[in-house]
Design a protein around this motif. Structure first.
Motif, PDB file in Angstrom:
ATOM      1  N   ARG A  82      -5.022  13.425   1.508  1.00 30.82           N
ATOM      2  CA  ARG A  82      -4.272  12.179   1.366  1.00 30.82           C
ATOM      3  C   ARG A  82      -4.979  11.253   0.394  1.00 30.82           C
ATOM      4  N   GLU A 129      -4.496   7.094  -1.526  1.00 25.20           N
ATOM      5  CA  GLU A 129      -3.837   5.801  -1.359  1.00 25.20           C
ATOM      6  C   GLU A 129      -3.908   4.997  -2.646  1.00 25.20           C
ATOM      7  N   ALA A 132       0.720   5.568   0.276  1.00 29.83           N
ATOM      8  CA  ALA A 132      -0.024   6.779   0.629  1.00 29.83           C
ATOM      9  C   ALA A 132       0.767   7.997   0.189  1.00 29.83           C
ATOM     10  N   ARG A 183      -2.334   1.453   8.799  1.00 23.18           N
ATOM     11  CA  ARG A 183      -3.038   2.669   8.400  1.00 23.18           C
ATOM     12  C   ARG A 183      -2.030   3.803   8.217  1.00 23.18           C
ATOM     13  N   PRO A 184      -2.246   4.665   7.207  1.00 29.67           N
ATOM     14  CA  PRO A 184      -1.308   5.776   7.002  1.00 29.67           C
ATOM     15  C   PRO A 184      -1.397   6.796   8.131  1.00 29.67           C
ATOM     16  N   TRP A 213      -5.498   5.462  -7.863  1.00 30.03           N
ATOM     17  CA  TRP A 213      -5.456   6.091  -6.554  1.00 30.03           C
ATOM     18  C   TRP A 213      -6.877   6.285  -6.030  1.00 30.03           C
ATOM     19  N   TYR A 263       3.221   4.285   7.297  1.00 27.18           N
ATOM     20  CA  TYR A 263       2.164   3.384   7.747  1.00 27.18           C
ATOM     21  C   TYR A 263       2.440   2.926   9.177  1.00 27.18           C
ATOM     22  N   ARG A 306       0.840  -1.198   0.000  1.00 29.22           N
ATOM     23  CA  ARG A 306       0.000   0.000   0.000  1.00 29.22           C
ATOM     24  C   ARG A 306       0.876   1.249   0.000  1.00 29.22           C
TER      25      ARG A 306
END
Length: 532
Positions: free
Chosen positions: A460, A462, A445, A507-508, A470, A503, A443
């Motif tokens: 943001r 991803e 971001a 999760r970012p 994206w 990350y 993943r």
């Protein structure tokens, strides 16, 4: 307590009322909203089923929104904000008082102090990490700019300028750390760095803070550009836990005939145990005193000692950003200023001792400037689990256009062969991207700043490993930031030359800067962190 309905409280002068309404609607980004403004007393502000702007001014207020897409902003005091159904934007007061936020259904964005009680039904929560304590005449009070961060395991360390000065650098450099994926944070100021530090250091000011973790030596490192009269230093503070820091030592020190010796330093460590250079940390920078040559030095003992400088072989260049492949190759991405502007890369396969010739990734127009906003086309880079290097930067969305900027991305399997650049954002006038990759899942971001008529927002996007695909943009800032809310510099109003994303537990986690509305002559700008 006074109850205020959806009709605005009378304000002396219809023109003033109109300006207030227009200003709130622009900053909040809630189109067609009704405005409910409180008083300096305790108020209960009620919304409607339509979109509303509810704004407290002081006292202990309760803001209760309806079912529309609302913007809620508490004033000074211990407020309660109930966003209710709908996709809402919530900003608590920048005062340290413990506010209560409840969000309800819908995707909600909250910007809050660390002490605020934010309910679990609030999806995207940004927390203020720190506050500028300095009131010296040569700094712009209550300003923090230019954050970097790094995540290792469940620990993230952030660093940033504190007390930005108009003519460059800041009063000192701050840090913040979380050991539980952003659930809670501690913060402070680096010791022994500037004369404002505790204990004081030799430098008058500091800039360009960056952070890295050396897994082989279990050591966190923060590098800063430090200035004392004619002397320029690349300073290093070290920590084993991200919260107790050594006083600053110097990786490099130089006194040029004029100007500064170094600029735009960056730091990265080789944390792959199978790499032949495991435990080597690379400090890259622009050697301003030598025709803006890109150079580096490295440490193999956790930042205690540093090698003699090595010429990377690119000049003039700036914004050099290191990315380390699992096999140990070091790839640096930078803005090359030779024969026009371009994003370029260089690679070393022997631990930084020798470097290949610069490889141009893409030309940079650089002509789509946001008037009076500081936003250089500096790149960001990271490496995925396969060893593929990703580079991101901003430039004019369309060749020859002078209107919108866009974020671009290019990838390379080896740091030598690069893909054609792809546009990540369209129609958003996006600048200053930061890229972060979760190696285990692929993943990616990218966080960036977006300019509009209302001001600057932070967003943001991803990708699940495909540079061409994206997600829709997620807004992180609960309100837009007019340029007048930001400190001024010789290059325009400033939030940052870079922000950061990594990350954390899948999760970012974005570390960024939010400028709140100033109070009197004091700004209200600080570093925030948003995970999700």
């Amino acid at each position: 307590m006074q109850t205020v309905s959806h009709r605005s409280r009378p304000i002396q002068g219809m023109r003033l009322l109109a300006l207030l309404v227009v200003g709130l609607l622009l900053v909040s980004g809630v189109a067609g909203a009704r405005v409910v403004t409180g008083t300096p007393e305790n108020d209960r502000l009620l919304g409607t089923p339509r979109a509303d702007v509810l704004r407290g001014l002081g006292g202990t207020d309760r803001l209760v929104a309806g079912s529309g897409a609302d913007f809620l902003q508490g004033g000074a005091g211990r407020d309660t904000q109930d966003a209710g159904p709908g996709a809402d934007l919530v900003a608590t007061s920048y005062d340290g008082a413990r506010d209560v936020v409840r969000c309800g259904t819908g995707f909600d964005v909250v910007n809050a102090d660390l002490s605020d009680a934010v309910a679990r039904d609030c999806e995207l929560v940004g927390r203020r990490l720190s506050r500028d304590p300095y009131t010296t005449a040569d700094a712009q009070h209550e300003t923090q700019v230019e954050p970097d961060s790094f995540t290792f395991g469940r620990t993230t360390v952030a660093t940033f300028q504190v007390g930005r000065r108009f003519d460059g650098a800041a009063t000192t450099v701050g840090w913040a750390v979380t050991t539980n994926d952003g659930a809670s944070w501690r913060s402070g100021l680096l010791p022994g760095l500037t004369t404002a530090s505790l204990p004081p250091g030799p430098n008058a000011r500091a800039s360009d803070p960056v952070v890295a973790y050396d897994a082989a030596h279990a050591t966190w490192l923060i590098s800063t550009l430090a200035l004392e009269g004619p002397t320029t230093r690349l300073a290093i503070n070290r920590s084993t836990n991200g919260s107790a820091w050594t006083t600053a030592s110097n990786a490099l020190e130089e006194r040029p005939a004029e100007g500064i010796a170094f600029d735009k330093n960056w730091l990265a460590c080789d944390n792959t145990a199978s790499s032949p250079f495991y435990g080597r940390c690379y400090l890259v920078y622009t050697h301003s005193a030598d025709r803006d040559m890109l150079a580096l030095t490295w440490s193999s003992d956790g930042g205690l000692t540093w090698s003699p400088p090595v010429d990377i072989g690119a000049r003039p260049g700036v914004g050099v950003f290191p990315a380390i492949r699992p096999t140990g190759e070091v790839v640096v991405v930078y803005l090359l200023q030779e024969r026009g502007l371009s994003i370029a890369a260089s690679r070393s396969a022997d631990g930084g001792a020798t470097w290949g010739a610069p490889i141009r990734i893409a030309p940079v127009d650089g002509g789509c400037r946001i008037q009076n906003f500081r936003a250089f086309s500096l790149p960001s880079a990271d490496v995925d689990g396969t060893g593929r290097v990703w580079a991101s930067w901003h430039d004019c969305e369309s060749p020859g256009s002078s209107r919108n900027n866009a974020v671009f991305v290019s990838t390379s399997p080896d740091g030598i062969q690069w893909s054609a650049p792809l546009v990540v954002t369209r129609g958003r006038n996006a600048v200053l991207p930061a890229i972060g990759i979760e190696a285990a899942t692929g993943r990616v971001a990218i966080a960036y700043m977006r300019s509009s008529a209302a001001g600057i927002d932070v967003e943001r996007v991803e990708s699940f490993g495909a540079p061409s695909t994206w997600s829709p943009a997620r807004r992180l800032s609960a309100h837009a930031m007019p340029l007048r809310w930001m400190p001024d510099t010789t290059s325009g109003r400033m939030l940052a030359d870079y922000i950061s994303v990594h990350y954390s537990l899948g999760r970012p986690l974005v570390v960024w800067v939010l400028a709140n509305e100033p109070v009197g002559n004091s700004f209200r700008q600080a570093v925030y962190a948003t995970r999700g």
